[in-house]
Design a protein around this motif. Structure first.
Motif, PDB file in Angstrom:
ATOM      1  N   ASN A  66     -20.505   5.231  13.039  1.00 23.54           N
ATOM      2  CA  ASN A  66     -20.523   6.402  13.932  1.00 23.54           C
ATOM      3  C   ASN A  66     -20.557   5.907  15.383  1.00 23.54           C
ATOM      4  N   GLY A  90     -13.221   6.868  19.557  1.00 23.97           N
ATOM      5  CA  GLY A  90     -14.107   7.268  20.645  1.00 23.97           C
ATOM      6  C   GLY A  90     -15.040   6.174  21.106  1.00 23.97           C
ATOM      7  N   ARG A 120     -14.772  11.654   7.191  1.00 25.43           N
ATOM      8  CA  ARG A 120     -15.277  11.954   8.525  1.00 25.43           C
ATOM      9  C   ARG A 120     -16.062  13.269   8.467  1.00 25.43           C
ATOM     10  N   GLY A 122     -17.095  16.397  10.157  1.00 27.55           N
ATOM     11  CA  GLY A 122     -16.702  17.214  11.291  1.00 27.55           C
ATOM     12  C   GLY A 122     -17.862  17.986  11.886  1.00 27.55           C
ATOM     13  N   PRO A 125     -19.558  16.210  17.273  1.00 30.98           N
ATOM     14  CA  PRO A 125     -18.736  15.333  18.116  1.00 30.98           C
ATOM     15  C   PRO A 125     -19.483  14.196  18.794  1.00 30.98           C
ATOM     16  N   ARG A 126     -20.771  14.331  19.043  1.00 30.74           N
ATOM     17  CA  ARG A 126     -21.508  13.251  19.710  1.00 30.74           C
ATOM     18  C   ARG A 126     -21.909  12.147  18.731  1.00 30.74           C
ATOM     19  N   GLU A 128     -19.991  11.826  15.274  1.00 32.39           N
ATOM     20  CA  GLU A 128     -18.742  11.491  14.575  1.00 32.39           C
ATOM     21  C   GLU A 128     -18.972  10.504  13.435  1.00 32.39           C
ATOM     22  N   LYS A 181     -22.085  21.281  16.412  1.00 28.36           N
ATOM     23  CA  LYS A 181     -21.357  22.241  17.254  1.00 28.36           C
ATOM     24  C   LYS A 181     -20.442  23.154  16.440  1.00 28.36           C
ATOM     25  N   ASP A 182     -20.125  22.774  15.234  1.00 26.26           N
ATOM     26  CA  ASP A 182     -19.237  23.570  14.384  1.00 26.26           C
ATOM     27  C   ASP A 182     -19.758  23.488  12.958  1.00 26.26           C
TER      28      ASP A 182
END
Length: 224
Positions: A66, A90, A120, A122, A125-126, A128, A181-182
Motif C-alpha cells: 500500500n 502513486g 486492489r 477501492g 485513496p490515501r 490504496e 471515501k467510497d
C-alpha cells in the motif's frame, strides 16, 4: 528469525511503534515454484535479516502492498538489484527516488501469478491497499486494512484498539474507517476477496489468524 507458518510461507516479526502505539510489524516471505522469493512489506534490512532471507533463496520480488508500507523498500531495492520492485504507481510521488519495476493493479505479475492472487481495495485513496492470496496454503495477506492484536502490554495500545472496537479480533481501526471515501467501492472489493478460498490470515499488525479467517474478515467489516 524467519518463522515457518506453512509450506512455502515464512514471516518475520519485528517491533513497530507509531504515534505512541505498540503495533508490531510483520514481513511475509513466499517461496515461488522456481525457488525465488516474493517478499511482502519488507521490514528494516539488517545483516541478520539479510542472512535469514538469503538462506531461503534468491530474492525475486519486493512488494510494497500500500502507500504506507514502503519505508524500507529503497534499501532492499539497492541490496537486491536483480529483484523486481512491485508497488503502486502513486508511490512514485512519495518516493521519487524509488525504483518501481512493476505497478500494482488487479492482475498479478506473470512472475508470481501461478501461486498468488491480488485485489486492489477501492474506496481508500490515501491507503490504496492490495490484498494478496497465497493460493497453495489458502492464506490471505493484509497490511493496514485490518489489525489482529489480541493482547498488548501497552495500556495506550489496548485503550485505542478498544475504542476502535478492534482489540482481540480481526477488524479495521477507526483511522482506516475515517479514510474510506467510497463505501460502495470498498464493499465491492471486499466481496471479491471474500469469494476467494482462504482460512488463514496473516496481518502486518497483530497475530496470525490460523482458522476462520473468512468469517472473521466478514464480521470485522459488517459495518460496511
Amino acid at each position: 528469525m524467519l518463522r515457518l507458518v506453512t509450506e512455502g510461507l515464512y514471516v518475520l516479526e519485528v517491533p513497530f511503534r507509531t504515534a505512541g502505539l505498540e503495533l508490531g510489524g510483520r514481513m511475509t516471505v513466499i517461496r515461488l515454484p522456481g525457488g525465488g522469493l516474493w517478499i511482502h512489506s519488507p521490514v528494516r534490512l539488517d545483516a541478520a535479516t539479510r542472512a535469514a532471507v538469503e538462506a531461503l533463496g534468491p530474492v525475486r520480488f519486493l512488494v510494497a502492498p500500500n502507500l504506507m508500507h514502503h519505508l524500507s523498500l529503497k534499501d532492499w531495492a539497492a541490496a537486491y538489484p536483480e529483484a523486481r520492485v512491485v508497488a503502486l504507481a502513486g508511490l512514485r510521488r512519495k518516493q521519487p527516488q524509488l525504483r518501481i519495476d512493476v505497478e500494482l493493479g488487479d492482475a498479478p505479475d506473470a512472475g508470481y501469478s501461478e501461486v498468488i492472487m491480488q485485489q486492489r481495495m477501492g474506496g481508500i485513496p490515501r491507503v490504496e491497499e492490495l490484498v494478496f492470496l497465497h493460493r497453495p496454503s489458502c492464506t490471505l495477506l493484509l497490511t493496514d486494512l485490518a489489525f489482529h492484536i489480541r493482547d498488548s502490554p501497552s495500556w495506550l495500545t489496548r485503550t485505542y484498539l478498544r475504542l476502535c472496537g478492534t482489540y482481540g479480533k480481526l477488524a479495521p481501526t477507526l483511522l482506516l474507517k475515517s479514510l474510506v471515501k467510497d463505501r460502495a467501492a470498498l464493499r465491492s472489493s471486499l466481496e471479491g476477496v471474500l469469494s476467494w478460498d482462504f482460512e488463514r490470515v496473516v496481518v502486518c499488525h497483530g497475530e496470525v489468524l490460523e482458522r476462520g479467517g473468512k468469517e472473521a474478515l466478514r464480521s470485522g467489516f459488517a459495518w460496511l
